[in-house]
Every structure is written in structure tokens, then in C-alpha cells.
Design an enzyme around this catalytic site. Structure first.
Site, PDB file in Angstrom:
ATOM      1  N   ARG A  47       0.569  -1.071   0.381  1.00 58.80           N
ATOM      2  CA  ARG A  47      -0.037   0.011  -0.033  1.00 58.80           C
ATOM      3  C   ARG A  47       0.612   1.395  -0.100  1.00 58.80           C
ATOM      4  O   ARG A  47       1.945   1.263   0.853  1.00 58.80           O
ATOM      5  CB  ARG A  47      -1.017   0.017   0.553  1.00 58.80           C
ATOM      6  CG  ARG A  47      -2.069  -1.356   1.061  1.00 58.80           C
ATOM      7  CD  ARG A  47      -3.064  -1.169   1.446  1.00 58.80           C
ATOM      8  NE  ARG A  47      -3.778  -1.956   2.297  1.00 58.80           N
ATOM      9  CZ  ARG A  47      -4.121  -3.083   1.197  1.00 58.80           C
ATOM     10  NH1 ARG A  47      -4.793  -1.811   0.162  1.00 58.80           N
ATOM     11  NH2 ARG A  47      -5.513  -4.224   1.168  1.00 58.80           N
ATOM     12  N   HIS A 118       7.952   1.363 -10.686  1.00 60.76           N
ATOM     13  CA  HIS A 118       6.780   0.345 -10.589  1.00 60.76           C
ATOM     14  C   HIS A 118       4.865   1.539 -10.568  1.00 60.76           C
ATOM     15  O   HIS A 118       5.148   2.426 -11.225  1.00 60.76           O
ATOM     16  CB  HIS A 118       6.206   1.364  -8.241  1.00 60.76           C
ATOM     17  CG  HIS A 118       6.736   3.144  -8.600  1.00 60.76           C
ATOM     18  ND1 HIS A 118       7.913   3.815  -8.916  1.00 60.76           N
ATOM     19  CD2 HIS A 118       5.667   3.945  -8.759  1.00 60.76           C
ATOM     20  CE1 HIS A 118       7.723   4.363  -9.461  1.00 60.76           C
ATOM     21  NE2 HIS A 118       6.181   5.090  -8.673  1.00 60.76           N
TER      22      HIS A 118
HETATM   23  P1  5GP Z   1       6.089   7.878  -8.156  1.00 59.22           P
HETATM   24  O1  5GP Z   1       5.774   9.906  -8.350  1.00 59.22           O
HETATM   25  O2  5GP Z   1       7.895   7.603  -8.029  1.00 59.22           O
HETATM   26  O3  5GP Z   1       5.447   7.137  -9.412  1.00 59.22           O
HETATM   27  O4  5GP Z   1       5.421   7.168  -6.750  1.00 59.22           O
HETATM   28  C1  5GP Z   1       5.966   7.156  -5.802  1.00 59.22           C
HETATM   29  C2  5GP Z   1       5.106   7.100  -4.140  1.00 59.22           C
HETATM   30  O5  5GP Z   1       5.659   5.985  -3.767  1.00 59.22           O
HETATM   31  C3  5GP Z   1       4.334   7.848  -4.521  1.00 59.22           C
HETATM   32  O6  5GP Z   1       2.687   7.631  -4.289  1.00 59.22           O
HETATM   33  C4  5GP Z   1       4.257   7.542  -2.811  1.00 59.22           C
HETATM   34  O7  5GP Z   1       3.563   8.184  -1.551  1.00 59.22           O
HETATM   35  C5  5GP Z   1       5.170   6.485  -2.131  1.00 59.22           C
HETATM   36  N1  5GP Z   1       6.257   6.136  -1.423  1.00 59.22           N
HETATM   37  C6  5GP Z   1       7.079   6.953  -1.269  1.00 59.22           C
HETATM   38  N2  5GP Z   1       7.949   5.985  -0.088  1.00 59.22           N
HETATM   39  C7  5GP Z   1       7.189   5.672   0.637  1.00 59.22           C
HETATM   40  C8  5GP Z   1       7.673   4.264   1.919  1.00 59.22           C
HETATM   41  O8  5GP Z   1       7.894   4.562   1.671  1.00 59.22           O
HETATM   42  N3  5GP Z   1       6.082   3.573   1.338  1.00 59.22           N
HETATM   43  C9  5GP Z   1       5.345   2.958   1.056  1.00 59.22           C
HETATM   44  N4  5GP Z   1       4.940   2.535   0.821  1.00 59.22           N
HETATM   45  N5  5GP Z   1       5.632   3.885  -0.325  1.00 59.22           N
HETATM   46  C10 5GP Z   1       6.003   5.194  -0.327  1.00 59.22           C
END
Ligand code: 5GP
Length: 137
Positions: A47, A118
Site C-alpha cells: 500500500r 512501479h
Molecule cells: P512516483 O511519483 O514515483 O510514481 O510515486 C512514488 C510513490 O511512492 C508515491 O505515491 C509515494 O507516496 C510512495 N512512497 C514513497 N515512499 C514510500 C514508502 O516509504 N512507503 C510506501 N509504502 N510508499 C512510499
């Protein structure tokens, strides 16, 4: 170079982590906690820490691929598997029928923050327009 000092203190031989291990690599290695909803030999799903919808799950390859630009032809099966896991999790979370969104951000313009590939699985409520603030249509 990064060393896991908790492992050193525990007497286990330390594993040397990749110099720039991302937060997701640390979650995969079990070094920081996450609410894990699926795990297999190719991907992990947990999550999101800052959910943008009632259901917000990240589906992450175990292999540390930084961005979509770094995907290789050999990753094709794993990438297909990410969709299979997304399908199954959507069903398990009860959001398959009403629908959901799968998002993969890449680099600066895509708003990517964590440089470990991701897929976001978001749903559980109407998600609104695909992009906010778009003026190109
Ligand atoms: P991006 O913008 O790179 O596609 O999304 C990265 C996502 O990773 C964000 O939605 C952020 O909330 C999530 N995220 C960042 N650090 C952590 C973490 O330590 N644990 C979890 N579960 N999610 C994280």
C-alpha cells in the site's frame, strides 16, 4: 557503499547494498516496513504510504529497474506479470467491477519520485479526469 548495521550488530555477515538503494529496494529487502499485499518471485505489492484514493497499491518488480526507459526486452514477461498481479489485486480489493486506474510515471515530466519502476493501482472511488490542468486537447 551502504552497509546494513542492524545486520552487523546481529552478528550476521553484512550484505553490501547497492550504493543508491531506493526506498523500494529497502522494502523488498525487508529493511523498512510496508503494508505488503502480495509477494512472489518477480514482484512485490504494498500500500502507498500517501494514498491518493481509497485503494492505492504499488506493484513493484523485485529487480531494480529505475524507469520505463531502462526496461529491456528480457523484462517482457515480468512486465506482463505486473498486469496479472494488478488484475488479481483489483479483484481482491473489490474494485475490479467499478474500475480503477493503473499509472506508471517516468522521470521529471511524468512526476516520478522513486526511481525504481512501479505501477500504481488506484481505485475505490471515481478518479476524475485522467490528467489535471491539461491544455493540450
Ligand atoms: P512516483 O511519483 O514515483 O510514481 O510515486 C512514488 C510513490 O511512492 C508515491 O505515491 C509515494 O507516496 C510512495 N512512497 C514513497 N515512499 C514510500 C514508502 O516509504 N512507503 C510506501 N509504502 N510508499 C512510499
Amino acid at each position: 557503499m551502504e552497509v546494513n548495521y542492524a545486520e552487523v550488530r546481529s552478528g550476521k555477515p553484512p550484505r553490501i547494498l547497492r550504493p543508491m538503494a531506493t526506498i523500494f529496494e529497502k522494502i523488498i529487502a525487508g529493511e523498512i516496513p510496508a503494508n505488503i499485499v502480495h509477494r512472489d518471485d518477480r514482484v512485490i505489492a504494498f500500500r502507498d504510504i500517501g494514498p491518493q484514493a481509497p485503494v492505492h497499491i504499488l506493484i513493484v518488480p523485485n529487480k531494480p529497474i529505475p524507469t520505463v526507459n531502462d526496461i529491456s526486452d528480457d523484462d517482457e514477461r515480468m512486465l506482463g506479470h505486473m498486469f496479472i498481479v494488478a488484475r488479481d489485486l483489483a479483484k481482491k480489493e473489490g474494485i475490479a467491477e467499478n474500475g480503477f486506474r493503473l499509472i506508471v510515471n517516468c522521470n521529471k515530466h511524468g512526476g516520478q519520485v522513486v526511481f525504481h519502476l512501479h505501477m500504481h493501482l488506484v481505485g475505490g472511488a471515481p478518479l476524475g479526469p485522467m490528467l489535471s490542468g491539461g491544455t493540450h486537447g
